[in-house]
Design an enzyme around this catalytic site. Structure first.
Site, PDB file in Angstrom:
ATOM      1  CD  GLN A  13      -1.620  -0.444   3.742  1.00 31.27           C
ATOM      2  OE1 GLN A  13      -1.502   0.277   3.897  1.00 31.27           O
ATOM      3  NE2 GLN A  13      -1.258  -1.870   3.993  1.00 31.27           N
ATOM      4  CG  HIS A  69      -0.710   5.053   3.527  1.00 29.15           C
ATOM      5  ND1 HIS A  69      -1.549   5.024   3.934  1.00 29.15           N
ATOM      6  CD2 HIS A  69       0.684   5.107   4.266  1.00 29.15           C
ATOM      7  CE1 HIS A  69      -1.332   3.398   4.546  1.00 29.15           C
ATOM      8  NE2 HIS A  69      -0.096   3.594   5.278  1.00 29.15           N
ATOM      9  CD  GLU A 118       1.574   3.400   8.410  1.00 27.15           C
ATOM     10  OE1 GLU A 118       0.907   3.750   8.299  1.00 27.15           O
ATOM     11  OE2 GLU A 118       1.917   2.472   8.113  1.00 27.15           O
ATOM     12  CG  HIS A 152       4.557   1.408   3.778  1.00 26.57           C
ATOM     13  ND1 HIS A 152       3.933   2.650   2.861  1.00 26.57           N
ATOM     14  CD2 HIS A 152       3.363   1.145   4.422  1.00 26.57           C
ATOM     15  CE1 HIS A 152       3.080   2.584   3.363  1.00 26.57           C
ATOM     16  NE2 HIS A 152       2.188   1.646   4.296  1.00 26.57           N
ATOM     17  NE  ARG A 169      -6.720  -2.450   1.251  1.00 21.76           N
ATOM     18  CZ  ARG A 169      -7.558  -1.278   1.822  1.00 21.76           C
ATOM     19  NH1 ARG A 169      -7.854  -0.505   0.975  1.00 21.76           N
ATOM     20  NH2 ARG A 169      -7.920  -0.904   2.969  1.00 21.76           N
TER      21      ARG A 169
END
Length: 388
Positions: free
Chosen positions: A96, A98, A133, A255, A274
């Site tokens: 995926q 972001h 993240e 990642h 994704r």
């Protein structure tokens, strides 16, 4: 300061044993993938201030400036801007990426304008926020992070001696980096399903035979047979974190987490695009708009020494700040934790005292802004807060 009661999410990729072992309880026989600590509406932590259990989200909504501090409210609004997790991967998560904040705002506004329901399986943007993240390993932790240099991916694929991979190998060797990575990932994700599945199966068999650097992809293929994400994974850096090491995943970086137990913290968002290792929707055009097609070192983080024994995982964003304390019984003076912003403290090893509360592995507390907390004991304590 309030002791938290937290929800464990039973996603299919979760480990059967890692979170129960950390908590010192018997496994349920079902996957236990993530324990959520925070105020996310999907599974907010609960606390009890004498009125019975309440969601942390409701407590914050009732008095945001008291709980979060004026500076955090001014910067991020009346909500806790991060979500802390214990993550236990027993099988690979989806490959995926972001969006950055601007891409998230644009994508969310576009889907709202087109009337795409929030719960639609093809919806990309659940909110208008970005989702940087950080994952910090508690055990050896395998993952994929960012693109390898194209010549390395070409060598990895070429060694499989699968004829249908030759066009990808040629592109990776002949084209400039950004074009090579974009064109190969696009070709993998838009190939005819039956053809790409046959190529993946042949590649997986070769990975099983060769072992070594190819072994991780054989393992991925066992969990996702025929999935084009197996080939996409071979374009990425494979990394094993040792306990205490971390990875920061910024916008546009492809990642996947593969196996292991870790503490994860992220901006409070559900935006995920994704690109494989999943039965869920893959929006190839939107994915290609978001992915950063550049290679680089995955950038393994080690904590930097702060004051009073604090070890800080430095990141370039403000929605969260993660640090840890590795405490010894004879530590003096005892660390005094205070911040103008809210804190969540999570014990992951040993026994730690925070204020008047004793924490054992997997136990946590919420500390409102401006409240001072003394910590002591023998063990490891993670501290999540906000930069405001």
């Amino acid at each position: 300061m309030d002791r938290l009661s937290n929800t464990v999410r039973p996603y299919a990729w979760g480990s059967l044993t890692a979170i129960p072992e950390l908590l010192g309880v018997e496994p349920t026989g079902e996957p236990q993938a993530e324990m959520w600590l925070g105020a996310h509406p999907g599974a907010p932590s609960h606390l009890d201030r004498g009125r019975g259990p309440e969601p942390l989200s409701a407590v914050i909504d009732a008095a945001p400036e008291r709980e979060l501090g004026p500076a955090a409210v001014e910067k991020f609004g009346p909500r806790l801007p991060f979500l802390l997790k214990i993550l236990a991967a027993g099988a690979p998560l989806s490959l995926q990426v972001h969006p950055d904040l601007e891409q998230a705002e644009e994508g969310y506004a576009d889907e709202e304008r087109r009337g795409v329901p929030l719960d639609a399986p093809h919806r990309n943007y659940k909110d208008a926020n970005h989702k940087p993240e950080l994952i910090c390993a508690l055990t050896p932790f395998d993952g994929l992070c960012g693109f390898r240099p194209p010549h390395e991916s070409a060598a990895l694929l070429d060694a499989l001696d699968v004829g249908s991979l030759k066009p990808y190998v040629d592109l990776l060797r002949a084209r400039p980096e950004e074009a090579a990575l974009r064109e190969v990932l696009t070709a993998i994700l838009t190939a005819a399903p039956a053809e790409i599945a046959a190529t993946v199966d042949a590649a997986a068999a070769a990975c099983e035979r060769l072992g070594g650097d190819h072994a991780p992809y054989a393992a991925i293929a066992r969990d996702y047979p025929g999935d084009p994400g197996v080939l996409a994974a071979m374009l990425l850096n494979f990394v094993t974190l040792q306990p205490g090491q971390a990875l920061f995943l910024g916008a546009g970086v492809p990642h996947a987490y593969l196996h292991g137990l870790g503490v994860e913290i992220m901006a409070n968002s559900d935006n995920v695009l994704r690109c494989g290792l999943t039965p869920k929707h893959i929006d190839v055009p939107e994915l290609l708009r978001v992915v950063r097609f550049e290679s680089g070192d995955p950038g393994v983080l080690r904590p930097e020494a702060g004051t009073d024994g604090e070890e800080v995982y430095a990141t370039p964003i403000d929605e969260f700040r993660l640090s840890r304390y590795v405490l010894a019984a004879d530590a003096s003076p005892r660390p005094q934790l205070t911040a103008d912003t809210p804190q969540i403290l999570l014990c992951t090893a040993g026994t730690v005292t925070a204020g008047e509360l004793t924490l054992r592995p997997g136990q946590s507390v919420f500390v409102p802004a401006h409240e001072k907390t003394e910590i002591s004991g023998t063990g490891t304590l993670f501290r999540a807060t906000v930069v405001a």
